[in-house]
Design an enzyme around this catalytic site. Structure first.
Site, PDB file in Angstrom:
ATOM      1  N   ALA A 110      37.829  35.654  45.495  1.00  0.00           N
ATOM      2  CA  ALA A 110      38.939  35.105  44.708  1.00  0.00           C
ATOM      3  C   ALA A 110      39.753  36.256  44.123  1.00  0.00           C
ATOM      4  CB  ALA A 110      38.440  34.187  43.610  1.00  0.00           C
ATOM      5  N   PHE A 111      40.974  35.955  43.730  1.00  0.00           N
ATOM      6  CA  PHE A 111      41.874  37.039  43.340  1.00  0.00           C
ATOM      7  C   PHE A 111      41.442  37.743  42.061  1.00  0.00           C
ATOM      8  CE2 PHE A 111      44.771  36.443  39.718  1.00  0.00           C
ATOM      9  CZ  PHE A 111      44.341  35.220  39.254  1.00  0.00           C
ATOM     10  N   LYS A 112      40.549  37.136  41.294  1.00  0.00           N
ATOM     11  CA  LYS A 112      40.134  37.792  40.052  1.00  0.00           C
ATOM     12  C   LYS A 112      39.436  39.129  40.316  1.00  0.00           C
ATOM     13  CE  LYS A 112      40.402  33.893  36.984  1.00  0.00           C
ATOM     14  NZ  LYS A 112      40.849  32.806  37.880  1.00  0.00           N
ATOM     15  N   ASP A 113      38.960  39.313  41.546  1.00  0.00           N
ATOM     16  CA  ASP A 113      38.357  40.606  41.887  1.00  0.00           C
ATOM     17  C   ASP A 113      39.349  41.761  41.748  1.00  0.00           C
ATOM     18  OD1 ASP A 113      35.801  39.640  42.619  1.00  0.00           O
ATOM     19  OD2 ASP A 113      36.515  39.075  44.610  1.00  0.00           O
ATOM     20  N   LEU A 116      39.109  42.539  38.006  1.00  0.00           N
ATOM     21  CA  LEU A 116      37.809  42.771  37.374  1.00  0.00           C
ATOM     22  C   LEU A 116      37.025  43.911  38.023  1.00  0.00           C
ATOM     23  CD1 LEU A 116      37.145  39.108  36.435  1.00  0.00           C
ATOM     24  CD2 LEU A 116      37.337  41.021  34.843  1.00  0.00           C
TER      25      LEU A 116
END
Ligand SMILES: *Cc1c(COP(=O)(O)O)cnc(C)c1O
Length: 465
Positions: A110-113, A116
Site C-alpha cells: 500500500a502507498f503508506k510504505d 513510513l
C-alpha cells in the site's frame, strides 16, 4: 527550514524536532514556513532520474541541513530499495491519456510504505546520533500499522507498539503486522474496537508518565509532517515522465485524511504544472460536502469496502485551510475551536480558490465494484477498491480530455479480496512473490483486555532497551 503551526502560537521547529512531534502544542499541525520552489529548468532536469535520486532532490530542502547530504542520500536509497518494482512507482496506461500510478509495490502493498519506510529510517538515524531511544506508538485498523512496522524492523533505536482491534481486522492485514520478526516489534490485539485502541493511544500521549523519562514517545499517524513530505516525490516522478514542466498533468487521489492529496497540492506550489486535483472519497464524504456546500461538518463514520478511507474528519485538511486563510494562524485556531462543537462554514473567497484547482466526488461501494468489474472486463487490469474510487472520479470529473490524467492506485487488490469478489470477478488475486508464504509464517501478538493500564504495563515491560 523552519516549521510553523497552523494555529500560530506553538514554537517554531526545525526538521529534526518536527519529525519527533505530532500535534503542535497549540493543537495545530506543522507546515514549512516557506516551501522550496523548483524552476522549470530544475524540473526538466528531473526527467530520467531514478526514484531515489529524485526523492533526494525533493526531500533535501525540507531537511534543511539537519542531515548531511551523503547520509540522507544513502538513507533514501536504502528505503526505496525495499520496493519490489524497478521503477518503484510504475505508470500503467488504461485508456487514451489515462494512466494509473501504482503505489503498491512496497513491503506492505500500500502507498503508506512510501512515507513510513522513510520515517522509520529518519527516526533511527537521528536517534542514533542523539544516543536516544524512541517508542513509536499507534493504533491501526489496517494499512498504517503494517507499513509502520515494516518501516521500523531494522531500526536499532526504535521500539514500536501497534494496537489493533482483536478479531476486527482482515487476516491479510493482521498477518502483515504480526509475522514481521524483530524484538523491537510489538503487536497488541485489544479486546475492543478501533476507537478504543485510538483512545488508549491518545491517553498515553496525554500522560506519558507510564514510560521511563528518557524515552521519547512518537506517534504513527497521518499528521506527521515527514509523511506528507515523502509523498510529494511521486507527483514529481509521474509528471516529469509526461513532459512537465512543459505539459500539464492532472491527478485523481483516493482520499481519507487528506494527506496524500495535500502532498499533490504542495507539488504544485513547488512548481509542478498540476492543472487539476480530484478529491475522490468513498461514502465518507466529508470533503466532498465541503466542496459542494462550503460547510465542514463531521460525518457519521460508515464502514465501506475501502476501509483505509473510512474517516469522519479529515485531519490534514487544516493544512490546506491554513493556506486558504492567508496563513493566518489566529483565524485557523478560531475556526478549529468552533469546529470542536459545531460545523464551520468556509468563506466564499477561500472556496473559490479551492474549486479552481480541486474537484471532488463521493463514490459508493456499488459504483466501486461496478468499475472494478468494468475495467477488468475491458483490459484485464484489476483495481483495488481505493484505486477504483480514484479512477471513477477521474473519468467523471476530468476537465480536459487532451491532457494526461493520472489516478493514484494506493493498494494492491490482494489486500481487499471482498471488493474483488463483490465485483463478480472469480479469480482471487494472488499474493506477490515476496509475500507468497504469508499464511505459513509465524505470528506474534499479545491479546490484552480493553484497559489502558494493561496496555501501558505491557508496553513498559517490553521495552527492549
Ligand atoms: C491511507 C490510505 C488512503 C487515504 O490516504 P489519505 O492520505 O488519508 O488521504 C487511500 N488508500 C489507501 C490504500 C490507504 O491506505
Amino acid at each position: 527550514m523552519e516549521y510553523v503551526s497552523t494555529r500560530g502560537t506553538a514554537p517554531t521547529l526545525n526538521f529534526e524536532e518536527v519529525l519527533l512531534t505530532g500535534l503542535a502544542a497549540d493543537g495545530g499541525l506543522y507546515v514549512p514556513r516557506e516551501l522550496p520552489r523548483f524552476s522549470p529548468g530544475q524540473i526538466a532536469a528531473m526527467a530520467g532520474m531514478d526514484y531515489s535520486r529524485l526523492a533526494f532532490e525533493i526531500v533535501r530542502p525540507f531537511i534543511g541541513g539537519c542531515i548531511p547530504d551523503a547520509d540522507l542520500e544513502q538513507l533514501i536509497t536504502d528505503c526505496y530499495a525495499e520496493f519490489h518494482h524497478p521503477a518503484v512507482a510504475p505508470l500503467v496506461p488504461l485508456e487514451t491519456n489515462e494512466w494509473v500510478l501504482e503505489l503498491f509495490h512496497g513491503p506492505t502493498l500500500a502507498f503508506k510504505d512510501f512515507a513510513l519506510q522513510l520515517l522509520g529510517r529518519l527516526l533511527d538515524y537521528l536517534m542514533q546520533r542523539r544516543q536516544c531511544k524512541v517508542v513509536l506508538l499507534g493504533a491501526t485498523s489496517g494499512d498504517t500499522g503494517s507499513a509502520a512496522i515494516e518501516g521500523c524492523k531494522r531500526c536499532d533505536n526504535v521500539d514500536i507498539f501497534i494496537l489493533h482491534p482483536h478479531q476486527r481486522i482482515s487476516e491479510v492485514q493482521r498477518r502483515q503486522m504480526t509475522t514481521v520478526p524483530g524484538n523491537n516489534i510489538h503487536n497488541i490485539a485489544v479486546q475492543g474496537n478501533f476507537d478504543d485502541c485510538q483512545a488508549m493511544v491518545k491517553a498515553s500521549f496525554a500522560e506519558r508518565g507510564f514510560l521511563p523519562r528518557e524515552r521519547s514517545l512518537v506517534a504513527v499517524n497521518s499528521i506527521n509532517w515527514a509523511r506528507i513530505m515523502a509523498q510529494i516525490v511521486y507527483y514529481f516522478y509521474a509528471a516529469v515522465q509526461f513532459g512537465a514542466p512543459v505539459r500539464e498533468v492532472a491527478f485523481s487521489v483516493p482520499t481519507g485524511n487528506f494527506g496524500d492529496i495535500f502532498a499533490g497540492y504542495l507539488s504544485r506550489e513547488m512548481g509542478l504544472p498540476v492543472k487539476q486535483l480530484i478529491i475522490a472519497t468513498n461514502s465518507n464524504d466529508v470533503l466532498h460536502r465541503i466542496m459542494n456546500t462550503r460547510v465542514y461538518a463531521r460525518g457519521v463514520l460508515q464502514h465501506t469496502l475501502s476501509p483505509s478511507m473510512d474517516i469522519s474528519v479529515s485531519s490534514n485538511f487544516e493544512r490546506l485551510l491554513f493556506d486558504l486563510y492567508q496563513r493566518d494562524g489566529k483565524a485557523i485556531a478560531d475556526l478549529m475551536q468552533q469546529f470542536k462543537s459545531s460545523a464551520i462554514t468556509l468563506s466564499e473567497s477561500a472556496m473559490q480558490r479551492v474549486r479552481a484547482l480541486f474537484s471532488s466526488q463521493s463514490v459508493n461501494d456499488e459504483q466501486t465494484c461496478q468499475l472494478i468489474a468494468e475495467v477488468y472486463a475491458s483490459s484485464g487490469y484489476l483495481l483495488d477498491p481505493h484505486s477504483a474510487i480514484a479512477l471513477r472520479a477521474a473519468r467523471d470529473l476530468r476537465r480536459d480530455q487532451h491532457s494526461i490524467m493520472i489516478s493514484l492506485a494506493t493498494a494492491h487488490p490482494v489486500k481487499f479480496p471482498e471488493a474483488v469478489a463483490r465485483a463478480g470477478i472469480d479469480v482471487e488475486p494472488a499474493l506477490p512473490a515476496q509475500l507468497s508464504d504469508l499464511y505459513a509464517r509465524t505470528e506474534r501478538f499479545q491479546v490484552l483486555p480493553n484497559e489502558l493500564a494493561s496496555v501501558q504495563t505491557f508496553i513498559n515491560s517490553h521495552l527492549t532497551f
